[in-house]
Design an enzyme around this catalytic site. Sequence first.
Site, PDB file in Angstrom:
ATOM      1  N   VAL A  96     -39.595 -22.297  -8.155  1.00 27.51           N
ATOM      2  CA  VAL A  96     -39.851 -23.588  -7.520  1.00 27.51           C
ATOM      3  C   VAL A  96     -38.794 -24.574  -7.974  1.00 27.51           C
ATOM      4  O   VAL A  96     -38.536 -24.722  -9.168  1.00 27.51           O
ATOM      5  CB  VAL A  96     -41.266 -24.109  -7.860  1.00 27.51           C
ATOM      6  N   ASP A 125     -57.810 -17.226  -5.040  1.00 32.35           N
ATOM      7  CA  ASP A 125     -57.166 -17.316  -6.359  1.00 32.35           C
ATOM      8  C   ASP A 125     -57.422 -18.681  -6.999  1.00 32.35           C
ATOM      9  O   ASP A 125     -56.506 -19.312  -7.531  1.00 32.35           O
ATOM     10  CB  ASP A 125     -55.666 -17.055  -6.244  1.00 32.35           C
ATOM     11  N   GLY A 137     -41.604 -17.662 -11.749  1.00 35.12           N
ATOM     12  CA  GLY A 137     -42.524 -16.572 -12.010  1.00 35.12           C
ATOM     13  C   GLY A 137     -41.887 -15.261 -11.631  1.00 35.12           C
ATOM     14  O   GLY A 137     -40.679 -15.189 -11.363  1.00 35.12           O
ATOM     15  N   GLY A 138     -42.677 -14.211 -11.579  1.00 33.25           N
ATOM     16  CA  GLY A 138     -42.133 -12.902 -11.274  1.00 33.25           C
ATOM     17  C   GLY A 138     -41.679 -12.758  -9.843  1.00 33.25           C
ATOM     18  O   GLY A 138     -40.836 -11.918  -9.542  1.00 33.25           O
ATOM     19  N   MET A 139     -42.241 -13.576  -8.923  1.00 28.72           N
ATOM     20  CA  MET A 139     -41.936 -13.416  -7.507  1.00 28.72           C
ATOM     21  C   MET A 139     -41.143 -14.563  -6.909  1.00 28.72           C
ATOM     22  O   MET A 139     -40.502 -14.402  -5.877  1.00 28.72           O
ATOM     23  CB  MET A 139     -43.241 -13.257  -6.714  1.00 28.72           C
ATOM     24  N   LYS A 144     -40.255 -23.775  -2.767  1.00 24.34           N
ATOM     25  CA  LYS A 144     -40.608 -22.492  -3.364  1.00 24.34           C
ATOM     26  C   LYS A 144     -39.766 -21.417  -2.702  1.00 24.34           C
ATOM     27  O   LYS A 144     -39.814 -21.237  -1.481  1.00 24.34           O
ATOM     28  CB  LYS A 144     -42.096 -22.213  -3.147  1.00 24.34           C
TER      29      LYS A 144
END
Length: 500
Positions: free
Chosen positions: A24, A137, A19-21, A39
């Site tokens: 994994v 979330d 992902g953007g951050m 991660k």
Amino acid sequence: MVGDLLDDRYQIESRLGAGGMSVVWRAWDRVLERAVAVKVLAGAQAAAQGARQRIQAEARAAAGLWHPHVTSVYDYGEHTDAAGRPVSYVVMELLPGQNLSRRLAAGPLPPAAAMRTCAQVAEALAAAHERDLVHRDIKPSNVMLTPAGVKVVDFGIASTVGRPELEADGQLLGTAAYLAPERLEGGTVLPASDVYALGLLLYRTLTNELPWSAETPTQMMNAHVYVDPAPLPAIEGVSPEVQRLLDRCLARDPADRPGAGEVAMALHGLTDDAERRVDETAQRVPAAPVSAPATAGSSAGRRRRIPRAVSIPLVLTAAAGIIALLLPQFSADDGSSGGAASRPGATPPGTAFDAPAADPSASRQTSGGPAPVSRPSRTLAVPPEPARPTAGASASASVGRTTPPGAGQPAGPSGAAPTLASAEPGTPVEALGGVVTVLCTGDQARVVSLVPAPGYSIKDQNSGPAREIKVVLLSTANQSEVKARCDDGRPIPKIKETRR
């Protein structure tokens, strides 16, 4: 990173998702001799002190919460790579199965399965709330479906009860489609906000829709505050008690919502009721003759499928008044952070909205302010699902519904053979109005088979080859508009269902 050895213990084997951050990885724990998920912060986030503190807080939050329906965290560490840069990582259990977002790509869950899934999510939330921890979330991509049951993942933006909702820089973390109204007011963290998201999750698993339609984050936030959620459509096996429970979970006042433990108990009871209804129906209805199987276009064999609404991660900075979309993390409805420093409707003129890069059909939009909110027409767009599982998921998590082209296809409403019937291969796209089978050749899409549902006829069609095909199917009460374009050799559908 493949082949790296973190702290002389975790051997990186393959990449599971990105992902953007963060990224994994599947890794091998040399000490305990087991496969794990690791991660790791990626890109500019790897050296950012705030991001490193957040991933450490995520590890501590999840590690302190043992529950059968919460993913287990085994370890946290900081490794120095070959370039001398610090690398923060979390080690988690490697979960078999798929996330709920990917499962919903094949259609809504059967009622009993939907309620059982959400009951287990509610159990996980109740355990977290007992420790004054709020997930913040809850959404389909953060729910893993495993052989052992549900696992709630990604406590990356979890916080404790009573802390301010807004970060120090004025950001509100979360995903626009699942933000409770009180979160948009920037108050304090409340367990009831998770229950609101849980109610939306239940609606989504039963219908594969959200109770509103929105095309921008501003419209979605307006819907949470100002628009009454649409009631559940009639679903066989779903009792009126389910709607009453949904109404309580989606109450605008958090004080009017039940606790997560109460929701779990109610859903388990409703699950038993739904299974009993199915058993009673099965006993009353004789089995269909073997010589007359249900077909893809028949009302008996075709399950209602409506694509999911787009949920958009966002950050709203009060000083600049700009909505900036973050890259999705691990799935199209993912997003580890988002924000709103003011109530919906306060976005100044000139707001820019960039759709996630995962959606090749999305375009940049600008407006002179928030779109007016009215009763939604339930127009839904399907962005492509990246083939990337959530943290700890196996790499082979893709699920989709396929129908052998040309197999048992019925005649159209008038009795004539279906238009464009073909034995060519392709991918079926199912709408209320029928099944459209699309074949991709490079970036060119072509309709190779079209089977209208009973009562529907073809109003308009562009069968290609073209960058985008379009088929409009019409009945006396409804209209189905099916579009599809190709991405990496597979069709990306966009379906619009409207009442006439």
